[in-house]
Design an enzyme around this catalytic site. Sequence first.
Site, PDB file in Angstrom:
ATOM      1  CG  HIS A 294      57.319  28.047   3.300  1.00 45.79           C
ATOM      2  ND1 HIS A 294      56.469  26.955   3.258  1.00 45.79           N
ATOM      3  CD2 HIS A 294      56.863  28.927   2.358  1.00 45.79           C
ATOM      4  CE1 HIS A 294      55.533  27.188   2.344  1.00 45.79           C
ATOM      5  NE2 HIS A 294      55.758  28.375   1.788  1.00 45.79           N
TER       6      HIS A 294
ATOM      7  CB  ALA B 233      66.490  -9.896  -2.681  1.00 41.32           C
TER       8      ALA B 233
ATOM      9  CD  GLU C  32      58.225 -10.932   1.750  1.00 36.28           C
ATOM     10  OE1 GLU C  32      59.287 -10.485   1.301  1.00 36.28           O
ATOM     11  OE2 GLU C  32      58.163 -11.623   2.798  1.00 36.28           O
TER      12      GLU C  32
ATOM     13  CB  VAL D  63      65.949  -3.122   2.185  1.00 34.70           C
ATOM     14  CG1 VAL D  63      66.395  -1.744   1.792  1.00 34.70           C
ATOM     15  CG2 VAL D  63      65.414  -3.110   3.578  1.00 34.70           C
TER      16      VAL D  63
HETATM   17  P1  NAI Z   1      65.486  -8.511   4.224  1.00 37.98           P
HETATM   18  O1  NAI Z   1      65.558  -9.366   5.410  1.00 37.98           O
HETATM   19  O2  NAI Z   1      65.336  -7.032   4.347  1.00 37.98           O
HETATM   20  O3  NAI Z   1      64.283  -9.004   3.278  1.00 37.98           O
HETATM   21  C1  NAI Z   1      64.176 -10.322   2.822  1.00 37.98           C
HETATM   22  C2  NAI Z   1      62.735 -10.597   2.469  1.00 37.98           C
HETATM   23  O4  NAI Z   1      62.653 -11.885   1.875  1.00 37.98           O
HETATM   24  C3  NAI Z   1      61.825 -10.620   3.681  1.00 37.98           C
HETATM   25  O5  NAI Z   1      60.708  -9.799   3.441  1.00 37.98           O
HETATM   26  C4  NAI Z   1      61.444 -12.084   3.825  1.00 37.98           C
HETATM   27  O6  NAI Z   1      60.149 -12.278   4.353  1.00 37.98           O
HETATM   28  C5  NAI Z   1      61.514 -12.551   2.376  1.00 37.98           C
HETATM   29  N1  NAI Z   1      61.711 -13.990   2.219  1.00 37.98           N
HETATM   30  C6  NAI Z   1      62.476 -14.801   2.986  1.00 37.98           C
HETATM   31  N2  NAI Z   1      62.408 -16.067   2.507  1.00 37.98           N
HETATM   32  C7  NAI Z   1      61.584 -16.034   1.424  1.00 37.98           C
HETATM   33  C8  NAI Z   1      61.118 -17.017   0.491  1.00 37.98           C
HETATM   34  N3  NAI Z   1      61.473 -18.305   0.597  1.00 37.98           N
HETATM   35  N4  NAI Z   1      60.304 -16.643  -0.514  1.00 37.98           N
HETATM   36  C9  NAI Z   1      59.934 -15.328  -0.620  1.00 37.98           C
HETATM   37  N5  NAI Z   1      60.330 -14.386   0.236  1.00 37.98           N
HETATM   38  C10 NAI Z   1      61.152 -14.722   1.239  1.00 37.98           C
HETATM   39  O7  NAI Z   1      66.788  -8.889   3.363  1.00 37.98           O
HETATM   40  P2  NAI Z   1      67.387  -8.237   2.051  1.00 37.98           P
HETATM   41  O8  NAI Z   1      66.394  -7.361   1.373  1.00 37.98           O
HETATM   42  O9  NAI Z   1      67.940  -9.377   1.290  1.00 37.98           O
HETATM   43  O10 NAI Z   1      68.545  -7.326   2.621  1.00 37.98           O
HETATM   44  C11 NAI Z   1      69.638  -7.928   3.322  1.00 37.98           C
HETATM   45  C12 NAI Z   1      70.256  -6.954   4.300  1.00 37.98           C
HETATM   46  O11 NAI Z   1      70.858  -5.880   3.638  1.00 37.98           O
HETATM   47  C13 NAI Z   1      69.235  -6.388   5.259  1.00 37.98           C
HETATM   48  O12 NAI Z   1      69.776  -6.411   6.552  1.00 37.98           O
HETATM   49  C14 NAI Z   1      69.057  -4.991   4.784  1.00 37.98           C
HETATM   50  O13 NAI Z   1      68.707  -4.118   5.833  1.00 37.98           O
HETATM   51  C15 NAI Z   1      70.416  -4.657   4.187  1.00 37.98           C
HETATM   52  N6  NAI Z   1      70.250  -3.666   3.129  1.00 37.98           N
HETATM   53  C16 NAI Z   1      69.942  -2.397   3.458  1.00 37.98           C
HETATM   54  C17 NAI Z   1      69.734  -1.458   2.476  1.00 37.98           C
HETATM   55  C18 NAI Z   1      69.369  -0.070   2.862  1.00 37.98           C
HETATM   56  O14 NAI Z   1      69.496   0.262   4.017  1.00 37.98           O
HETATM   57  N7  NAI Z   1      68.929   0.769   1.952  1.00 37.98           N
HETATM   58  C19 NAI Z   1      69.834  -1.772   1.070  1.00 37.98           C
HETATM   59  C20 NAI Z   1      70.147  -3.125   0.854  1.00 37.98           C
HETATM   60  C21 NAI Z   1      70.347  -4.021   1.854  1.00 37.98           C
END
Ligand code: NAI
Length: 464
Positions: free
Chosen positions: A441, A265, A200, A180
């Site tokens: 609508h 991230a 990713e 995200v």
């Molecule tokens: P996330 O867990 O959503 O995504 C992290 C991504 O990084 C995953 O797709 C993972 O496969 C990838 N990844 C992990 N290790 C990696 C590597 N070594 N190399 C490349 N890719 C790798 O975590 P994110 O985006 O950092 O968000 C953290 C938290 O904050 C989450 O729980 C999220 O739900 C929350 N959040 C929610 C938002 C919203 O609701 N709009 C906005 C921002 C954050």
Amino acid sequence: MRPLIVIGGGPAGYAAALTAARKGRETILVEEAELGGTCLNRGCIPTKALAKSAGVFSLLKGAKEFGIRSSDVGVDWASVMARKKSIVDGLRRGLQGLIKGAGISVVSGRATLQGGGKVEVVDASGKATALEGDAIIVASGSTVKNPFPCAIDEKDILSSTGILELAELPSSLIIVGGGVIGLEFANIFNSLGVKVTVIEALPRLLYGIDEEASTLLMKILKARGVEFRLSAKVSKIEKAKGKVRVSLEGGNGVEEFVADKVLLAVGRAPNVNGLGLDKAGVQVEGGRIKVDAKMRTTAKGVYAAGDVIGNPMLAHAGFLEGEVAARVACGEEASVDWRAIPSCVYTTPEIAQVGLSEEEARKQFDKVIVGKYPLRGNGRALIEDEGGQDGFIKIVADRKYGEVLGVTMVGPFATELIGLGVLAITNELTIDQMADTVQGHPTVCEAIREAALIAVGRPLHFGR
Ligand code: NAI
């Protein structure tokens, strides 16, 4: 009765404190930084403010599409940042007012549990204060994960905190992590004209979100110039002559990307260290505080809520968990139901989902019915544009009882409209009830009904 002590002033902590104080309970809120936590100060709110500015810029650049001539369109980064700051400051002042109005005592400093209802708070000058309460709610949040052998300097190697304070717009940005946070920033910086590359580790983006939705978002962002590397293993991140270099290892050998900045991230980790959890008998499991649905930890009188208890790590989940923790601590019957917590992704187009994705529903249920309505048939989506032509609304229901299991949306207002899906799943509505509900609508909301009509075999603006 001794007071209720809340540790952490983010969404979960302040919701808990407000709930308890408004029940007449003497409440102390301990916070070491600003009230509002990550969400208000370094997360949801500032990010969405930047996303809005980026969206306005895109809209103006594409004004011709709407029959409008525009010229001299550009980004004044300092003003973008000032608008973001003023929204955050205003909301923080409002929150301070709410806390004060509810009669909550705010203690500044870092809290550690001492066992037996005792908490020690050490402030920035090193002065310690001893507190004692009948109930303690731990809402200490989470911090950015950095599994790489490089330090986040918040200058060139950024986390989601540092990227919100950039003094100027970079010309290129590498984002490690296609979750995200990664995709919201990819969308923002791409819209502002920055060259963006997303790396990713998994073979798909937005793991946990309906795969059709994440594939569509990737296609749209790719068409706008965002470069993606999926199933990619980052082997090195280093600074190189005022730039950053990210090396990937894969089947084709080493691949290198160079950009002005890199954003890490790859997830967040619950803040469970240095809190004295051991001393108080609070069990940590898989890096998060273990709680039951009433938010009770393994220590009597100690509750936990928000990111510190692990997924879904969303502010709105934290609000609910904090409220429940406070209500239970005040002797009420309450529990959290995590089935209907929506996921909202603020990209263009927006993505929102509640309940199960189609893949997950097919795994968990014997037979499901799916109604998917493409937004190119929806007048309002076309009028609004914002990716409306490509978006869709999908409803998945259990075939046996018709219960709605999941709703996924990609398109304009998705993060708002998902509220209808939340109501449906929370109240165990059936797909027929969704189909028999009339919406205004022209609205994008109508497409929810259209998807339900398709699922029950009565399509209206769809098919032949
Ligand atoms: P996330 O867990 O959503 O995504 C992290 C991504 O990084 C995953 O797709 C993972 O496969 C990838 N990844 C992990 N290790 C990696 C590597 N070594 N190399 C490349 N890719 C790798 O975590 P994110 O985006 O950092 O968000 C953290 C938290 O904050 C989450 O729980 C999220 O739900 C929350 N959040 C929610 C938002 C919203 O609701 N709009 C906005 C921002 C954050």
